[in-house]
Write a protein that holds these residues in place. Sequence first.
Motif, PDB file in Angstrom:
ATOM      1  N   PRO A 155      16.748  -3.280  -4.809  1.00 44.97           N
ATOM      2  CA  PRO A 155      17.002  -3.318  -6.380  1.00 44.97           C
ATOM      3  C   PRO A 155      16.137  -4.262  -6.772  1.00 44.97           C
ATOM      4  N   PHE A 156      14.839  -3.817  -6.983  1.00 41.34           N
ATOM      5  CA  PHE A 156      13.781  -4.385  -7.540  1.00 41.34           C
ATOM      6  C   PHE A 156      14.109  -5.214  -8.810  1.00 41.34           C
ATOM      7  N   ASP A 157      13.105  -7.039  -9.218  1.00 42.49           N
ATOM      8  CA  ASP A 157      13.567  -7.430  -9.599  1.00 42.49           C
ATOM      9  C   ASP A 157      13.074  -6.745 -11.424  1.00 42.49           C
ATOM     10  N   ARG A 158      11.683  -6.314 -10.848  1.00 40.29           N
ATOM     11  CA  ARG A 158      10.214  -5.513 -11.881  1.00 40.29           C
ATOM     12  C   ARG A 158      10.062  -4.643 -11.294  1.00 40.29           C
TER      13      ARG A 158
ATOM     14  N   ARG B 283      11.003 -19.287  -9.576  1.00 42.37           N
ATOM     15  CA  ARG B 283       9.787 -18.596 -10.292  1.00 42.37           C
ATOM     16  C   ARG B 283       7.935 -18.619  -9.595  1.00 42.37           C
ATOM     17  N   LEU B 284       8.798 -18.354  -8.239  1.00 42.76           N
ATOM     18  CA  LEU B 284       8.119 -16.750  -7.596  1.00 42.76           C
ATOM     19  C   LEU B 284       8.445 -15.549  -7.922  1.00 42.76           C
ATOM     20  N   GLU B 285       7.120 -14.108  -7.647  1.00 45.31           N
ATOM     21  CA  GLU B 285       7.457 -13.221  -7.905  1.00 45.31           C
ATOM     22  C   GLU B 285       6.607 -12.698  -6.465  1.00 45.31           C
ATOM     23  N   LEU B 286       7.564 -11.950  -5.761  1.00 47.82           N
ATOM     24  CA  LEU B 286       6.706 -10.985  -4.745  1.00 47.82           C
ATOM     25  C   LEU B 286       6.772  -9.686  -4.902  1.00 47.82           C
TER      26      LEU B 286
ATOM     27  N   ASP C 123      16.691 -10.947   2.355  1.00 48.50           N
ATOM     28  CA  ASP C 123      16.345 -12.266   2.178  1.00 48.50           C
ATOM     29  C   ASP C 123      15.429 -12.805   1.518  1.00 48.50           C
ATOM     30  N   LEU C 124      14.467 -12.468   1.886  1.00 50.28           N
ATOM     31  CA  LEU C 124      13.338 -12.452   0.479  1.00 50.28           C
ATOM     32  C   LEU C 124      14.263 -13.819  -1.040  1.00 50.28           C
ATOM     33  N   LYS C 125      15.268 -11.994  -1.521  1.00 49.24           N
ATOM     34  CA  LYS C 125      15.720 -12.421  -2.914  1.00 49.24           C
ATOM     35  C   LYS C 125      17.312 -13.243  -2.615  1.00 49.24           C
ATOM     36  N   ARG C 126      17.523 -13.724  -0.709  1.00 46.64           N
ATOM     37  CA  ARG C 126      18.655 -14.569  -0.833  1.00 46.64           C
ATOM     38  C   ARG C 126      17.241 -16.305  -1.041  1.00 46.64           C
ATOM     39  N   LEU C 127      16.199 -16.357  -0.914  1.00 51.94           N
ATOM     40  CA  LEU C 127      16.041 -17.260  -1.076  1.00 51.94           C
ATOM     41  C   LEU C 127      15.935 -17.504  -2.827  1.00 51.94           C
ATOM     42  N   GLY C 128      16.008 -16.820  -4.020  1.00 49.47           N
ATOM     43  CA  GLY C 128      16.167 -16.913  -4.658  1.00 49.47           C
ATOM     44  C   GLY C 128      14.706 -16.297  -5.493  1.00 49.47           C
ATOM     45  N   VAL C 129      13.480 -15.296  -4.218  1.00 50.07           N
ATOM     46  CA  VAL C 129      12.542 -15.323  -4.868  1.00 50.07           C
ATOM     47  C   VAL C 129      12.816 -13.773  -5.509  1.00 50.07           C
TER      48      VAL C 129
END
Length: 288
Positions: free
Chosen positions: A192-195, A142-145, A165-171
């Motif tokens: 690969p940005f999510d947004r 639920r967190l987006e940085l 590594d942040l993406k590996r946390l699911g962030v």
Amino acid sequence: KAKSRGDGKSCIFEAVMLLDVIAQRELELDLRRALKTDEFEVHYQPQANAETGLFEGAEALVRWRHPRRGLVSPASFIPIAEDIGLIGAIGEKVLRLACREASSWPSSYTLAVNLSAIQLSDPRLVDMVAETLFETGFEGHRLELEVTETALLRDDARSFENLRDLKRLGVKIALDDFGTGYSSLSHLRRFPFDRVKIDQSFVRSIPSDPESVAIVQAIIMLAEKLKMAVTIEGVEEIAQHQFAVKEGCDQIQGYFLSRPVPQSDIRTLLTSVPEAAHQREGDHARPS
Ligand code: C2E
Ligand code: MG
Ligand code: MG
Ligand code: MG
């Protein structure tokens, strides 16, 4: 800097500069104290799903509640905090506070938090985020940085490792202020940005300015091809809102929907139906 020409003008100029230096120094001391006395608070600006018109999350925006100056905006203290090495501590405080507060929102809502370039290249960043998620119980997905293009300009290997590594946390990771940096397009290829968040400067002149319209349309198309979501930021007017919906933006954020609000108001605001979503109910052209 003006050279001393011995005339009155440059004397005054130098006096003003000296006052600037004093003011700057005072601000620095103030910031250090503010960290100890907990003068930072987080306001939240809701973000709407462009398709449904409903709010789906909010961006955390730090404010400094200064005992004399009142509410100070981040633009006037974040750069100083970066210069004097306080941004890490402030950023950590903001993340912890925001995750704690957002834990009380209904679980479908997301939280976006800004990261400074200095935080992004900090080797302790990922541990700090993981710890904060653990301590607050806020779910990583639920967190987006949000990182800015300028944060990537240093081409620092550590920053990209941190993002991975942040993406590996699911962030999730969003690229903020997109289009304003140097060689914007190349950044999209490097991670690969999510947004992608389209910068306000393009939004300001749509739909009247054909060049801005073309640029925004192109960014939306590009992001879609790269499988990144698109947020359009700084939407202040109904025409800009309608444009964003028509062009297929995923998410809309701006004063038109809501200004950032204090934490006491965000829960109720998130679960309310935005005015723009009401207007859409009467929109017969909308396919169902
Ligand atoms: P940003 O991340 O691009 O955030 C959006 C800024 O645009 C916010 O300003 C928001 O209040 C403003 N905004 C939103 N909608 C509109 C609109 O329709 N019209 C206009 N004119 N402005 C709109 P704010 O809160 O003053 O923050 C400014 C910048 O400070 C942020 O830009 C971000 O780069 C930075 N910032 C804020 N909070 C943090 C933080 O916790 N950490 C770090 N590192 N930076 C932060
Ligand atoms: Mg942002
Ligand atoms: Mg932005
Ligand atoms: Mg900005």
